[in-house]
Design a protein around this motif. Structure first.
Motif, PDB file in Angstrom:
ATOM      1  N   UNK A 110     -14.298   5.494  -0.293  1.00 33.57           N
ATOM      2  CA  UNK A 110     -14.601   4.068  -0.116  1.00 33.57           C
ATOM      3  C   UNK A 110     -14.693   3.327  -1.442  1.00 33.57           C
ATOM      4  N   UNK A 111     -14.277   3.965  -2.530  1.00 29.23           N
ATOM      5  CA  UNK A 111     -14.358   3.353  -3.846  1.00 29.23           C
ATOM      6  C   UNK A 111     -12.969   2.971  -4.358  1.00 29.23           C
ATOM      7  N   UNK A 112     -12.841   1.766  -4.896  1.00 30.91           N
ATOM      8  CA  UNK A 112     -11.576   1.298  -5.470  1.00 30.91           C
ATOM      9  C   UNK A 112     -11.810   0.855  -6.906  1.00 30.91           C
ATOM     10  N   UNK A 113     -10.864   1.210  -7.787  1.00 28.59           N
ATOM     11  CA  UNK A 113     -10.920   0.749  -9.173  1.00 28.59           C
ATOM     12  C   UNK A 113      -9.580   0.113  -9.517  1.00 28.59           C
ATOM     13  N   UNK A 114      -9.624  -0.876 -10.379  1.00 29.82           N
ATOM     14  CA  UNK A 114      -8.408  -1.541 -10.826  1.00 29.82           C
ATOM     15  C   UNK A 114      -7.677  -0.641 -11.819  1.00 29.82           C
ATOM     16  N   UNK A 115      -6.409  -0.354 -11.552  1.00 29.97           N
ATOM     17  CA  UNK A 115      -5.617   0.451 -12.485  1.00 29.97           C
ATOM     18  C   UNK A 115      -4.586  -0.400 -13.216  1.00 29.97           C
ATOM     19  N   UNK A 116      -4.244  -1.546 -12.657  1.00 28.08           N
ATOM     20  CA  UNK A 116      -3.390  -2.532 -13.333  1.00 28.08           C
ATOM     21  C   UNK A 116      -4.008  -3.891 -13.061  1.00 28.08           C
ATOM     22  N   UNK A 158       0.850  -1.188   0.000  1.00 26.81           N
ATOM     23  CA  UNK A 158       0.000   0.000   0.000  1.00 26.81           C
ATOM     24  C   UNK A 158       0.887   1.240   0.000  1.00 26.81           C
ATOM     25  N   UNK A 159       0.510   2.253  -0.778  1.00 25.49           N
ATOM     26  CA  UNK A 159       1.195   3.548  -0.768  1.00 25.49           C
ATOM     27  C   UNK A 159       0.149   4.650  -0.864  1.00 25.49           C
ATOM     28  N   UNK A 160       0.449   5.783  -0.268  1.00 18.68           N
ATOM     29  CA  UNK A 160      -0.441   6.942  -0.315  1.00 18.68           C
ATOM     30  C   UNK A 160       0.183   8.016  -1.189  1.00 18.68           C
ATOM     31  N   UNK A 161      -0.592   8.550  -2.106  1.00 15.63           N
ATOM     32  CA  UNK A 161      -0.148   9.635  -2.968  1.00 15.63           C
ATOM     33  C   UNK A 161      -0.564  10.966  -2.355  1.00 15.63           C
ATOM     34  N   UNK A 162       0.105  12.024  -2.724  1.00 11.05           N
ATOM     35  CA  UNK A 162      -0.188  13.347  -2.182  1.00 11.05           C
ATOM     36  C   UNK A 162      -1.513  13.920  -2.615  1.00 11.05           C
ATOM     37  N   UNK A 163      -2.134  13.340  -3.655  1.00 11.30           N
ATOM     38  CA  UNK A 163      -3.394  13.871  -4.169  1.00 11.30           C
ATOM     39  C   UNK A 163      -4.622  13.226  -3.529  1.00 11.30           C
ATOM     40  N   UNK A 164      -4.421  12.438  -2.474  1.00  5.44           N
ATOM     41  CA  UNK A 164      -5.540  11.830  -1.776  1.00  5.44           C
ATOM     42  C   UNK A 164      -5.826  10.395  -2.169  1.00  5.44           C
ATOM     43  N   UNK A 165      -5.167   9.899  -3.202  1.00  2.00           N
ATOM     44  CA  UNK A 165      -5.353   8.513  -3.611  1.00  2.00           C
ATOM     45  C   UNK A 165      -4.498   7.597  -2.747  1.00  2.00           C
ATOM     46  N   UNK A 166      -5.021   6.423  -2.486  1.00  2.00           N
ATOM     47  CA  UNK A 166      -4.252   5.352  -1.867  1.00  2.00           C
ATOM     48  C   UNK A 166      -4.221   4.220  -2.879  1.00  2.00           C
ATOM     49  N   UNK A 167      -3.034   3.701  -3.153  1.00  2.00           N
ATOM     50  CA  UNK A 167      -2.892   2.578  -4.065  1.00  2.00           C
ATOM     51  C   UNK A 167      -2.634   1.336  -3.237  1.00  2.00           C
ATOM     52  N   UNK A 189      -7.616   3.750  -4.653  1.00  2.00           N
ATOM     53  CA  UNK A 189      -8.689   3.912  -3.680  1.00  2.00           C
ATOM     54  C   UNK A 189      -8.826   5.390  -3.344  1.00  2.00           C
ATOM     55  N   UNK A 190     -10.037   5.888  -3.429  1.00  2.00           N
ATOM     56  CA  UNK A 190     -10.330   7.245  -2.979  1.00  2.00           C
ATOM     57  C   UNK A 190     -11.683   7.191  -2.280  1.00  2.00           C
TER      58      UNK A 190
END
Length: 78
Positions: A45-51, A23-32, A42-43
């Motif tokens: 309570x919603x998660x979408x597959x990016x890879x 898990x990593x957190x980006x500065x724009x509010x996204x959590x991967x 993840x942003x």
């Protein structure tokens, strides 16, 4: 850091997801977050597959997300 009790911000929908491996957190509010098979953004309570069909350990450098897939012997960037 919050001083009260921890809050669940995401729960995998079923056991087919497999364990969360990184898990990593980006500065724009996204959590991967990654499993061995996929990477999700993840942003809220919603998660979408990016890879899809690749996962593993995550690292964030600036705006670039790196995925170390030890199963397929790959390093991906997104």
């Amino acid at each position: 850091m919050r001083q009260d009790t921890p809050e669940v911000i995401f729960k995998t929908p079923d056991d087919n997801w497999g364990p969360i491996t990184s898990i990593v957190a980006a500065g724009d509010g996204f959590i991967f977050l990654a499993t061995n098979r996929s990477v999700y953004a993840l942003q809220g309570t919603m998660a979408i597959s990016v890879i899809y069909n690749s996962g593993g350990q995550l690292r964030l450098h600036g705006d670039v997300l790196y995925v170390l897939d030890t199963t397929r012997h790959l390093i991906l960037n997104a």
